[in-house]
Design a protein around this motif. Structure first.
Motif, PDB file in Angstrom:
ATOM      1  N   LYS A 182       0.774  -1.355  -0.030  1.00  0.00           N
ATOM      2  CA  LYS A 182      -0.132  -0.221  -0.139  1.00  0.00           C
ATOM      3  C   LYS A 182       0.921   1.413   0.096  1.00  0.00           C
ATOM      4  O   LYS A 182       2.025   1.308   0.699  1.00  0.00           O
ATOM      5  N   GLU A 183       0.127   2.380  -0.559  1.00  0.00           N
ATOM      6  CA  GLU A 183       0.985   3.458  -0.400  1.00  0.00           C
ATOM      7  C   GLU A 183       1.048   3.971   1.063  1.00  0.00           C
ATOM      8  O   GLU A 183      -0.045   4.102   1.756  1.00  0.00           O
ATOM      9  N   ALA A 230       5.568  -1.702   9.154  1.00  0.00           N
ATOM     10  CA  ALA A 230       5.655  -2.822   9.683  1.00  0.00           C
ATOM     11  C   ALA A 230       4.779  -2.917  11.171  1.00  0.00           C
ATOM     12  O   ALA A 230       4.965  -1.724  11.912  1.00  0.00           O
ATOM     13  N   SER A 231       3.835  -3.820  11.276  1.00  0.00           N
ATOM     14  CA  SER A 231       3.097  -3.745  12.395  1.00  0.00           C
ATOM     15  C   SER A 231       3.425  -4.737  13.600  1.00  0.00           C
ATOM     16  O   SER A 231       3.291  -4.968  14.694  1.00  0.00           O
ATOM     17  N   ASP A 232       4.477  -5.515  13.272  1.00  0.00           N
ATOM     18  CA  ASP A 232       4.962  -6.567  14.374  1.00  0.00           C
ATOM     19  C   ASP A 232       5.396  -5.932  15.502  1.00  0.00           C
ATOM     20  O   ASP A 232       6.683  -5.313  15.664  1.00  0.00           O
ATOM     21  N   PRO A 233       4.878  -6.158  16.668  1.00  0.00           N
ATOM     22  CA  PRO A 233       5.089  -5.577  17.959  1.00  0.00           C
ATOM     23  C   PRO A 233       6.264  -6.132  18.611  1.00  0.00           C
ATOM     24  O   PRO A 233       7.143  -5.592  19.508  1.00  0.00           O
ATOM     25  N   ASP A 270       9.466  -9.800   9.200  1.00  0.00           N
ATOM     26  CA  ASP A 270       9.168  -9.214  10.506  1.00  0.00           C
ATOM     27  C   ASP A 270      10.284  -9.883  11.380  1.00  0.00           C
ATOM     28  O   ASP A 270      11.361 -10.088  10.727  1.00  0.00           O
ATOM     29  N   SER A 271      10.185  -9.725  12.698  1.00  0.00           N
ATOM     30  CA  SER A 271      11.158  -9.918  13.665  1.00  0.00           C
ATOM     31  C   SER A 271      11.604 -11.354  13.546  1.00  0.00           C
ATOM     32  O   SER A 271      12.634 -11.718  14.143  1.00  0.00           O
ATOM     33  N   LYS A 272      10.617 -12.207  12.879  1.00  0.00           N
ATOM     34  CA  LYS A 272      11.167 -13.758  12.965  1.00  0.00           C
ATOM     35  C   LYS A 272      11.795 -14.139  11.794  1.00  0.00           C
ATOM     36  O   LYS A 272      12.115 -15.395  11.513  1.00  0.00           O
ATOM     37  N   GLY A 273      12.091 -12.977  10.683  1.00  0.00           N
ATOM     38  CA  GLY A 273      12.489 -13.346   9.635  1.00  0.00           C
ATOM     39  C   GLY A 273      11.880 -13.875   8.532  1.00  0.00           C
ATOM     40  O   GLY A 273      12.260 -14.602   7.530  1.00  0.00           O
ATOM     41  N   PHE A 274      10.272 -13.572   8.471  1.00  0.00           N
ATOM     42  CA  PHE A 274       9.571 -14.083   7.559  1.00  0.00           C
ATOM     43  C   PHE A 274       8.841 -12.865   6.850  1.00  0.00           C
ATOM     44  O   PHE A 274       8.638 -11.907   7.476  1.00  0.00           O
ATOM     45  N   TYR A 275       8.816 -12.970   5.397  1.00  0.00           N
ATOM     46  CA  TYR A 275       8.017 -11.652   4.800  1.00  0.00           C
ATOM     47  C   TYR A 275       6.660 -12.188   4.971  1.00  0.00           C
ATOM     48  O   TYR A 275       6.448 -13.446   5.152  1.00  0.00           O
ATOM     49  N   ASP A 276       5.783 -11.375   4.780  1.00  0.00           N
ATOM     50  CA  ASP A 276       4.483 -11.293   4.934  1.00  0.00           C
ATOM     51  C   ASP A 276       3.665 -12.729   3.981  1.00  0.00           C
ATOM     52  O   ASP A 276       3.039 -13.463   4.408  1.00  0.00           O
ATOM     53  N   ASP A 311      -3.544 -11.124   7.104  1.00  0.00           N
ATOM     54  CA  ASP A 311      -4.576 -10.196   6.922  1.00  0.00           C
ATOM     55  C   ASP A 311      -4.229  -9.142   5.562  1.00  0.00           C
ATOM     56  O   ASP A 311      -5.158  -8.269   5.350  1.00  0.00           O
ATOM     57  N   GLY A 312      -3.054  -9.196   5.022  1.00  0.00           N
ATOM     58  CA  GLY A 312      -2.853  -8.202   3.853  1.00  0.00           C
ATOM     59  C   GLY A 312      -1.428  -8.036   4.035  1.00  0.00           C
ATOM     60  O   GLY A 312      -0.667  -8.545   4.734  1.00  0.00           O
ATOM     61  N   PRO A 313      -0.854  -6.993   3.277  1.00  0.00           N
ATOM     62  CA  PRO A 313       0.431  -6.722   3.157  1.00  0.00           C
ATOM     63  C   PRO A 313       0.804  -6.084   4.408  1.00  0.00           C
ATOM     64  O   PRO A 313       0.173  -5.312   4.977  1.00  0.00           O
ATOM     65  N   ASP A 314       2.082  -6.551   4.766  1.00  0.00           N
ATOM     66  CA  ASP A 314       2.801  -6.119   6.041  1.00  0.00           C
ATOM     67  C   ASP A 314       4.166  -6.191   6.016  1.00  0.00           C
ATOM     68  O   ASP A 314       4.759  -6.848   5.146  1.00  0.00           O
TER      69      ASP A 314
END
Lengths: 320, 320
Positions: free
Chosen positions: A110-111, A119-122, A152-158, A165-168
C-alpha cells in the motif's frame, strides 16, 4: 551431419540450430551449447552424474509453485542473479549500486505517507529510516516512488504466511520536493532462504548455510530514470560476508545509529534511543544506463576478439 | 567476500563453495559456475532473457511425469546425451559404437526365443533380423542378453499408449552358442519425439523438426562386458542426417536387404521377399572400456594443462 564424435558433436548441433531466424536467440543458444558441451568434456562427466543433475533440475522445476520460484533461488545461490543484474543495470560512479531483487517483492504494497509505519510486528525493534533520493549530480528527485520491504522480527516476509490479513512489512513511499522520504520500520534481522527444497539440499551438500544478512529492500521508480533495485545491509551482521545469495556490496552496508536528540525524536514521533538508519540514494537516467551497458558490452566483445553488432544493446555476431 | 562485481563474483562463489568435502562434486560445480558466469558475461545476458530461461527450465521440470522425462529430452536435442554417452562408454576400434538410450527402454520386456516375433502390429511391414554378437576379437559371445525395442507402424512405443495389453515391440533375446540371435519384427519407421511440451516449443523456435530417423534399439548385457546401448538406423531415411536427438553414426546405418532365397525363407518361417536386416555386434570388456575412459580423460586433462588426479576414473584437481 553424421559420424558424431566427442569432438564434432558441438559443431553438428550448431549446424542444425543455424536455421533459426532469431539471431540473438541463435547466438545465445550457440553459447549455451558450447558451454554445456565443454563442461561435459572437461569434467569427463559420467552418465550417472548427468542423470543426477537432470533429476535435480527436474525437482527444482517441480518445487516451483505460484508463490515459490526455486529456479530463481538456484540462480541466486550460484551468483548468477547478481551477475545478470550487474550487467543489465550498470551504475556510473556516484550512483547507488543495485543488488538482487529476491523473490519477495510484491505489487500489493500500500502507499504510505512519509512518517508512517510500514511494519506492524510488535516484537520488532523500532527503527526510524531517514532517506533522500537524488540524481547522480546530487539534485533531489521529487515524487519518486519507493517500494520498501523487509521481514518481520522472526525473519519471514508477509507472503510466507499462509494466513495473513494483507500486506505487512512493505509499503510504497513518495519522495517530497526535497527528494526526502522517511518512515518507521523495524530493525532487519538475518533469515534463511527457503531451504526445505532441492536448493536447500544443494547448500547442505556444499556445507553452506542458507542465511541472508539483515537487510531492507528498496526499489526506486521515477520517469526517465533507470529503476534502481537495491537493499541496505546492517554492518557487523554475522552473515555480512557470507550472504547465501551474494547480495552484499560495501557501499550498501550501513551503520545503524540511534536517535539521541529529543528534538529529532519528537519531530518523527519516536522515542529517544530508537534505532536510526540514514541513507542517500542516487539514481541514474535510463539513457546513461543504456549507454554504459552498451559501452561495457562493446568493450567485452573487443576483449573477446569477437566481431559483433548490437541490436537493442545486446550483441549478435556480425557476419559479413 | 564483499564488493561483488561482474569480474569477481565467480571467484567469490568458488570460495563459498570451497568448504564442500566431496572433491569431485566441488570440482564439477566449480566448472558449472565458471561456464554459467562466462555465458552470462560473454552474451551480456539481459534480466529479461535470464527470466525467460528460468521460466523455460521450470516448465521443463513441470512437464516431467512418471512416464515422461522432459529434461532428458532437452539434453537429447542439445546433443548432450550423445556426448555424455560417448565419454562414459568409449569404444576401442573394432567394437560396435553406442548411441543414445532414449526414453523408451523399459524393464518389462518378456524373454523371447530366437526366431520369435517381438512385434504384433499387423500393419507393420514384416522384417527378419539376423544378428551375431562377438567380442572385439571376433569370438562369439554365448548367452548374452539382448534387449530389443522399436515403435509400431504408427511410430509409437507401447508405453506411449494409455490403454495397452502389455509389452509389445520389445523383447529380451539370448545369443546361442555361436553368438547368434534372430527374431521377427517390423520395419522401423521415422517418428517425432514428444513435441507438445517446452522442448517441442524450443525446436519450433529453432525451426527444427522433431523427427528421429527409422531405427531399432539394442542393449547388450553379458558378464564381464561393458553394457552396449546402441541402435541400427535404416539407410536413406529422410531424417538420416537430421536426427532430432543426434543418435545416428555411420557405422550404425544399415542397408535393408530382402529374403531372396526360399531355403532362407523356409528356415526362418518368413515369406520370400520379406525385408531382412543383418548385423554383427562386437562388445568390449568392462576392463578395456575403463582403461580407455581413463586414457581419454588423462589426455584431455593434459591438453587442458590441468594438474589432476583420478578417483574412480573421474578427474579431480591435484592440489599439492
Amino acid at each position: 551431419m553424421m559420424d558424431l564424435t566427442i569432438e564434432n558433436i558441438t559443431q553438428n548441433v550448431h549446424e542444425i540450430n543455424s536455421r533459426c531466424s532469431d539471431r540473438r536467440f541463435r547466438y545465445v543458444l550457440e553459447r549455451v551449447v558450447v558451454h554445456l558441451h565443454d563442461l561435459v568434456r572437461e569434467t569427463r562427466l559420467s552418465t550417472t552424474e548427468w542423470m543426477t543433475a537432470l533429476e535435480f533440475l527436474t525437482e527444482v522445476g517441480q518445487t516451483c509453485t505460484e508463490v515459490r520460484q526455486e529456479f530463481i533461488l538456484l540462480s541466486d545461490v550460484l551468483g548468477v542473479s547478481l551477475l545478470v543484474d550487474s550487467i543489465d543495470h550498470p551504475k556510473p560512479k556516484g550512483a547507488t549500486e543495485g543488488t538482487v531483487l529476491g523473490p519477495f517483492h510484491t505489487h500489493e504494497a500500500k502507499e504510505a505517507s512519509n512518517g508512517g509505519a510500514i511494519a506492524s510486528d510488535p516484537d520488532g525493534q523500532p527503527l526510524l529510516v531517514l532517506c533522500k533520493v537524488t540524481d547522480s549530480a546530487g539534485q533531489p528527485i521529487a515524487n519518486a516512488k519507493i517500494d520498501v520491504w523487509e521481514t518481520d522480527s522472526k525473519g519471514f516476509y508477509d507472503v510466507q504466511y499462509s494466513v495473513r490479513d494483507g500486506p505487512d512489512g512493505r509499503a510504497v513511499l513518495t519522495s517530497d520536493e526535497n527528494g526526502r522520504f522517511w518512515f518507521k520500520a523495524i530493525v532487519p534481522v538475518p533469515y534463511p532462504i527457503p531451504s526445505d527444497g532441492p536448493v536447500g539440499k544443494l547448500l547442505s551438500k556444499l556445507q553452506r548455510h542458507p542465511y541472508r544478512p539483515s537487510h531492507m529492500h528498496f526499489m526506486f521508480n521515477s520517469p526517465g530514470y533507470d529503476p534502481l533495485i537495491t537493499a541496505l545491509y546492517l554492518k557487523d551482521d554475522p552473515y555480512e560476508s557470507s550472504d547465501a545469495v551474494f547480495g552484499v556490496k560495501n557501499t550498501l552496508v550501513v551503520n545503524l545509529k540511534k536517535v539521541e536528540n529529543s528534538d529529532l525524536a519528537q519531530r518523527y514521533g519516536v522515542d529517544v534511543g530508537c534505532a536510526l538508519m540514514e541513507y542517500d540514494f542516487a539514481l541514474v537516467t535510463e539513457e546513461a544506463v543504456m549507454e554504459l551497458r552498451h559501452k561495457n558490452a562493446s568493450e567485452a566483445m573487443v576483449a573477446q576478439g569477437k566481431n559483433m553488432q548490437f541490436v537493442d544493446g545486446l550483441p549478435i555476431p556480425d557476419v559479413d
